[in-house]
Design a protein around this motif. Sequence first.
Motif, short mmCIF file in Angstrom:
data_model
loop_
_atom_site.label_atom_id
_atom_site.label_comp_id
_atom_site.label_asym_id
_atom_site.label_seq_id
_atom_site.Cartn_x
_atom_site.Cartn_y
_atom_site.Cartn_z
N ARG A 58 3.78 -7.35 -13.36
CA ARG A 58 3.24 -6.33 -12.46
C ARG A 58 2.17 -6.92 -11.56
NH1 ARG A 58 1.14 -0.94 -14.20
NH2 ARG A 58 -0.56 -2.22 -15.00
N THR A 79 4.09 -1.35 -1.87
CA THR A 79 4.98 -0.89 -2.93
C THR A 79 5.82 0.28 -2.45
OG1 THR A 79 5.10 -0.02 -5.20
CG2 THR A 79 3.22 0.65 -3.85
N GLN A 81 6.44 2.63 -4.52
CA GLN A 81 5.95 3.73 -5.35
C GLN A 81 4.83 4.48 -4.62
OE1 GLN A 81 5.22 2.44 -9.50
NE2 GLN A 81 5.97 0.44 -8.86
N ASP A 82 5.12 5.71 -4.22
CA ASP A 82 4.12 6.45 -3.45
C ASP A 82 3.43 7.55 -4.26
OD1 ASP A 82 6.21 8.18 -3.68
OD2 ASP A 82 6.27 8.75 -1.56
N GLN A 83 3.60 7.53 -5.59
CA GLN A 83 2.90 8.52 -6.40
C GLN A 83 1.40 8.31 -6.32
OE1 GLN A 83 5.27 6.46 -7.46
NE2 GLN A 83 6.72 7.45 -8.86
N VAL A 86 -0.24 6.05 -8.94
CA VAL A 86 -0.09 4.60 -8.74
C VAL A 86 -1.10 4.11 -7.72
CG1 VAL A 86 1.48 2.77 -8.01
CG2 VAL A 86 2.35 4.71 -9.34
#
Length: 219
Positions: A58, A79, A81-83, A86
Motif C-alpha cells: 500500500r 488513487t 478510491q474516492d471514499q 480513504v
Amino acid sequence: MRVLLVEDDHVLGSAIHSHIEHQGHGVDWVKRLDDAEDACATQTYGLILLDLGLPDGRGLDFLKQLRARRDDTPVIITTAQDQIEVRIEGLNAGADDYLVKPFDLGELTARLSAVARRYSASSDPATQIGDVQVDLGRRQISSNGRDIILTSREWAVVDCLVRNRGAIVPKSVIEDSLYAFGAEIESNAVEVFVSRIRKKLGHDFVTTSRGLGYAVAAK
C-alpha cells in the motif's frame, strides 16, 4: 524540480511522466514500492506523486514510513478510491494533497505548482538575483522587468541553481535535475544550457567555479 512518480499503470504512468517532463521537471518513474524506497535512498526529490495500490503493498504504508523517519518531501496521492475515509487516512498519514483518478493533467500541473509554492525555501516565492526576478512556484522569470521565456530544460537548470542559491552546485547534480535515471546524458549538456541561460538572463546570472560547478548569487 525532481519528481518521483510511483505508479504501476503503464498507460497512466506514461501520460503523467511525459506531461511532468514537458513542464520542465526531471521525473523518475517506478512501479513498485521497493523501487520507490531505493530511489528515495539515492536521490533527493522535490515531490513524490504516489499511487495507493501498488503490486508490492500500500502506498499509505510507504508514506507513513517516510514521515516516521522525518522525511518531509511533499507527497501528492493519486488513487481511484474516492471514499472520504480513504482521503482522510491519506491526509492524516502526511499527504500534502490528493488527486482522484481519472484527473485532468492540467489539474495535476496546478497541484504540483501549489505544493511547490508551499514548500518554497523562502516565504516570498519571488527571488531577486541582480536584475533577474525568479518565481519558481509560478515558473515566471523576468529581467529588468521584461518577461523571459525559457525552455523546459533551461527551467530545470535555473530551478536547480536558484533552489541552491549561494552554493556551488556540482555538474552532476544539475545533470540529475535534467534527466531521469537511465536517460542518456550528453557530456556537454550542462554547459550548453548554461550558455543559453546566460544569453537570455545575462552572463553574470550564472557563475562558473572551474572544476567545482555552477552557482547563482545568494540575493
